[in-house]
Design a protein around this motif. Structure first.
Motif, PDB file in Angstrom:
ATOM      1  N   ARG A  66       0.836  -1.205   0.000  1.00  0.00           N
ATOM      2  CA  ARG A  66       0.000   0.000   0.000  1.00  0.00           C
ATOM      3  C   ARG A  66       0.871   1.255   0.000  1.00  0.00           C
ATOM      4  NH1 ARG A  66      -3.304  -2.443   4.199  1.00  0.00           N
ATOM      5  NH2 ARG A  66      -2.544  -0.823   5.632  1.00  0.00           N
ATOM      6  N   ALA A  67       2.001   1.207   0.718  1.00  0.00           N
ATOM      7  CA  ALA A  67       2.900   2.357   0.760  1.00  0.00           C
ATOM      8  C   ALA A  67       3.501   2.626  -0.614  1.00  0.00           C
ATOM      9  CB  ALA A  67       4.007   2.120   1.784  1.00  0.00           C
ATOM     10  N   LEU A  68       3.886   1.570  -1.327  1.00  0.00           N
ATOM     11  CA  LEU A  68       4.428   1.748  -2.670  1.00  0.00           C
ATOM     12  C   LEU A  68       3.376   2.330  -3.612  1.00  0.00           C
ATOM     13  CD1 LEU A  68       6.566  -1.512  -3.033  1.00  0.00           C
ATOM     14  CD2 LEU A  68       7.416   0.851  -3.061  1.00  0.00           C
ATOM     15  N   ASP A  69       2.143   1.844  -3.490  1.00  0.00           N
ATOM     16  CA  ASP A  69       1.060   2.395  -4.304  1.00  0.00           C
ATOM     17  C   ASP A  69       0.843   3.865  -3.983  1.00  0.00           C
ATOM     18  OD1 ASP A  69       0.653   0.032  -5.611  1.00  0.00           O
ATOM     19  OD2 ASP A  69      -1.016  -0.621  -4.341  1.00  0.00           O
ATOM     20  N   ARG A  70       0.852   4.186  -2.684  1.00  0.00           N
ATOM     21  CA  ARG A  70       0.634   5.571  -2.262  1.00  0.00           C
ATOM     22  C   ARG A  70       1.745   6.487  -2.775  1.00  0.00           C
ATOM     23  NH1 ARG A  70      -1.569   8.636   2.297  1.00  0.00           N
ATOM     24  NH2 ARG A  70      -2.682   6.791   3.022  1.00  0.00           N
ATOM     25  N   SER A  71       2.974   5.988  -2.782  1.00  0.00           N
ATOM     26  CA  SER A  71       4.113   6.815  -3.206  1.00  0.00           C
ATOM     27  C   SER A  71       4.076   7.134  -4.698  1.00  0.00           C
ATOM     28  CB  SER A  71       5.429   6.107  -2.867  1.00  0.00           C
ATOM     29  OG  SER A  71       5.644   4.996  -3.717  1.00  0.00           O
ATOM     30  N   GLY A  72       3.506   6.227  -5.492  1.00  0.00           N
ATOM     31  CA  GLY A  72       3.463   6.429  -6.936  1.00  0.00           C
ATOM     32  C   GLY A  72       4.795   6.228  -7.627  1.00  0.00           C
ATOM     33  N   VAL A  73       5.788   5.693  -6.899  1.00  0.00           N
ATOM     34  CA  VAL A  73       7.110   5.483  -7.479  1.00  0.00           C
ATOM     35  C   VAL A  73       7.060   4.295  -8.438  1.00  0.00           C
ATOM     36  CG1 VAL A  73       9.507   4.841  -6.992  1.00  0.00           C
ATOM     37  CG2 VAL A  73       8.313   6.485  -5.515  1.00  0.00           C
ATOM     38  N   GLU A 126      16.046  11.308  -2.520  1.00  0.00           N
ATOM     39  CA  GLU A 126      14.725  11.950  -2.411  1.00  0.00           C
ATOM     40  C   GLU A 126      13.604  10.945  -2.624  1.00  0.00           C
ATOM     41  OE1 GLU A 126      17.248  13.063  -4.200  1.00  0.00           O
ATOM     42  OE2 GLU A 126      17.799  14.824  -2.990  1.00  0.00           O
ATOM     43  N   THR A 127      13.805  10.008  -3.538  1.00  0.00           N
ATOM     44  CA  THR A 127      12.785   8.972  -3.779  1.00  0.00           C
ATOM     45  C   THR A 127      12.641   8.064  -2.561  1.00  0.00           C
ATOM     46  OG1 THR A 127      13.269   8.991  -6.146  1.00  0.00           O
ATOM     47  CG2 THR A 127      12.095   7.075  -5.279  1.00  0.00           C
ATOM     48  N   VAL A 128      13.774   7.687  -1.959  1.00  0.00           N
ATOM     49  CA  VAL A 128      13.725   6.856  -0.747  1.00  0.00           C
ATOM     50  C   VAL A 128      12.940   7.583   0.348  1.00  0.00           C
ATOM     51  CG1 VAL A 128      15.074   5.731   1.061  1.00  0.00           C
ATOM     52  CG2 VAL A 128      15.905   5.719  -1.299  1.00  0.00           C
ATOM     53  N   ALA A 129      13.218   8.869   0.519  1.00  0.00           N
ATOM     54  CA  ALA A 129      12.508   9.658   1.530  1.00  0.00           C
ATOM     55  C   ALA A 129      11.015   9.713   1.232  1.00  0.00           C
ATOM     56  CB  ALA A 129      13.095  11.070   1.598  1.00  0.00           C
ATOM     57  N   HIS A 130      10.664   9.824  -0.033  1.00  0.00           N
ATOM     58  CA  HIS A 130       9.260   9.866  -0.440  1.00  0.00           C
ATOM     59  C   HIS A 130       8.561   8.542  -0.121  1.00  0.00           C
ATOM     60  CE1 HIS A 130       5.725  11.066  -2.661  1.00  0.00           C
ATOM     61  NE2 HIS A 130       5.855  10.051  -3.498  1.00  0.00           N
ATOM     62  N   VAL A 131       9.236   7.437  -0.342  1.00  0.00           N
ATOM     63  CA  VAL A 131       8.656   6.121  -0.039  1.00  0.00           C
ATOM     64  C   VAL A 131       8.493   5.940   1.462  1.00  0.00           C
ATOM     65  CG1 VAL A 131       9.072   3.633  -0.137  1.00  0.00           C
ATOM     66  CG2 VAL A 131       9.487   5.043  -2.155  1.00  0.00           C
TER      67      VAL A 131
END
Length: 427
Positions: free
Chosen positions: A176-183, A193-198
């Motif tokens: 769900r977190a990966l889906d929420r992040s949109g990465v 920055e991407t790691v922080a976003h996830v």
């Protein structure tokens, strides 16, 4: 086997966390009582509903749910400041959080008395502490994590679950977190920055948080509540006065008032006499001090906000988790639980989390007993990995080699998943 949901209470010193905990429990345990609609009301057997734990009053049921009193919180907890290490260690076990915030602004970030403090700051730094804690741990290992990820050709989900499992996470939460992040780019190409976003998305999924704005009867609370309401999702905010709830329960227990937890209404002896009850409901007469306090409480809390908000805090946390009440019974025709007290119905109730499958529900009740098959309405087979959701798998039958047990899943008040009757019988 799925464990029981656990809700953690967090807050800085003097915000009212301990008072809120006491108002949610009976003060002798760390078990709160979630208010739901009991299955007995739907089946018109409320007069025979006798819970083993909690209570049921006319179809309104109090279901025990475990609460966690998380160590005191101060800024810098992720660096070990204050009780930071214990705070974060306690926190990893929680499925959802209730963040008790002093809406009056009369204590600063350290919990010291002041005036005019902005409590919206507390909300921001709780979240920043969580993100900094997890992100800091992950970034220390990130080069080796990325190398191993590439070497074993793992998926992002597999790699992150390996890193986040220490925070009590499941693969469902990580997904769900990966889906929420949109990465979408491969993990080996992620920037810092991407790691922080996830991680930011993971915190939202792992620690859904109710903001309990406490001390709403203080004269400075209104302006702070208005500011916070503009900054936060309204569905995560509950206004409350924990000290008022404790006082009302105490007065009701001592026989001075008639009060139902979470209600807008209080009846005193004088009120009931005016309503035509010559005996005043058997209540004791209030002295002038307590009569004045109750009248002020009515004006400043109950009439303005509809309740003390304490019961609603726990209900909102359960709503964020999407908890489903499950009522184990032995006989789905009579809803009894066994031979003893055969006339009593819906003796037990357990709670399962959002995203639970039919198999999860079976294991929650049956333990490790093997499941032979599951039947839905009309005798149709249902796969164990099908999810319990609104209108889906709300009736089913589990067949086990070693256990005979029946379940009834109820529809609660606050947009929870619907689930009705599930039967388990030997093959």
């Amino acid at each position: 086997m799925p464990r029981d949901p656990l809700i953690g209470l967090v807050g800085k010193p003097s915000a009212g966390k301990s008072t809120t905990l006491n108002s949610l429990t009976d003060a002798s345990s760390k078990v709160g009582y979630l208010q739901i609609d009991c299955a007995c009301a739907r089946h018109n057997v409320s007069d025979r509903c006798k819970p083993n734990y909690g209570a049921c009053d006319g179809g309104r049921r109090s279901v025990p749910i475990e609460l966690l009193d998380v160590a005191g919180l101060v800024p810098g907890a992720h660096q070990g400041r204050g009780l930071g290490n214990k705070f974060l260690d306690d926190l990893r076990h929680a499925d959802a959080l209730i963040h008790v915030v002093d809406a009056s602004g009369t204590v600063d970030a350290e919990g010291k008395e002041t005036r005019g403090y902005d409590p919206s700051v507390d909300i921001a730094w709780l979240r920043s502490e969580l993100v900094a804690w997890i992100l800091g741990n992950l970034m220390q290992r990130w080069p080796s994590v990325r190398r191993r990820h590439t070497a074993v050709k793992a998926t992002a989900l597999e790699t992150l679950q390996g890193q986040f499992s220490g925070y009590g996470s499941t693969s469902t939460v990580v997904a769900r977190a990966l889906d929420r992040s949109g990465v979408r780019e491969p993990l080996e190409e992620w920037s810092d920055e991407t790691v922080a976003h996830v991680v930011d998305a993971f915190v939202d999924e792992k620690f859904p948080t109710v903001i309990a704005l406490n001390k709403i009867d203080h004269p400075d609370a209104d302006k702070n509540i208005a500011k916070i309401a503009k900054m936060q999702d309204p569905s995560t905010i509950v206004l409350c006065s924990a000290v008022s709830e404790i006082f009302l329960r105490k007065m009701a227990k001592q026989g001075y008032i008639k009060y139902v937890e979470g209600s807008e209404f209080i009846d005193t002896r004088e009120d009931l006499i005016e309503q035509g009850d010559a005996e005043g409901g058997g209540l004791k007469e209030l002295d002038d001090k307590n009569r004045s306090r109750i009248e002020n409480l009515k004006d400043m809390v109950l009439y303005r906000f509809g309740s003390t908000g304490v019961v609603q805090v726990l209900s909102r946390a359960a709503e964020l988790l999407g908890l489903v009440p499950v009522f184990p019974v032995r006989n789905t025709a009579t809803f009894s639980s066994g031979a003893s007290e055969s006339k009593a119905v819906f003796r037990d109730c357990v709670l399962v989390s959002k995203g639970s499958t039919v198999g999860d529900v079976a294991r929650k009740v049956m333990g490790d007993a093997p499941i032979a098959y599951v039947e839905g309405i009309g005798g149709l087979r249902v796969a164990e990995d099908d999810h319990v959701a609104v209108g889906k798998n709300d009736v089913g039958a589990f067949s086990s080699l070693s256990l005979s047990l029946s379940l009834s899943l109820s529809l609660p008040l606050c947009n929870f998943h619907i689930a009705d009757i599930i039967v388990m019988a030997p093959r």
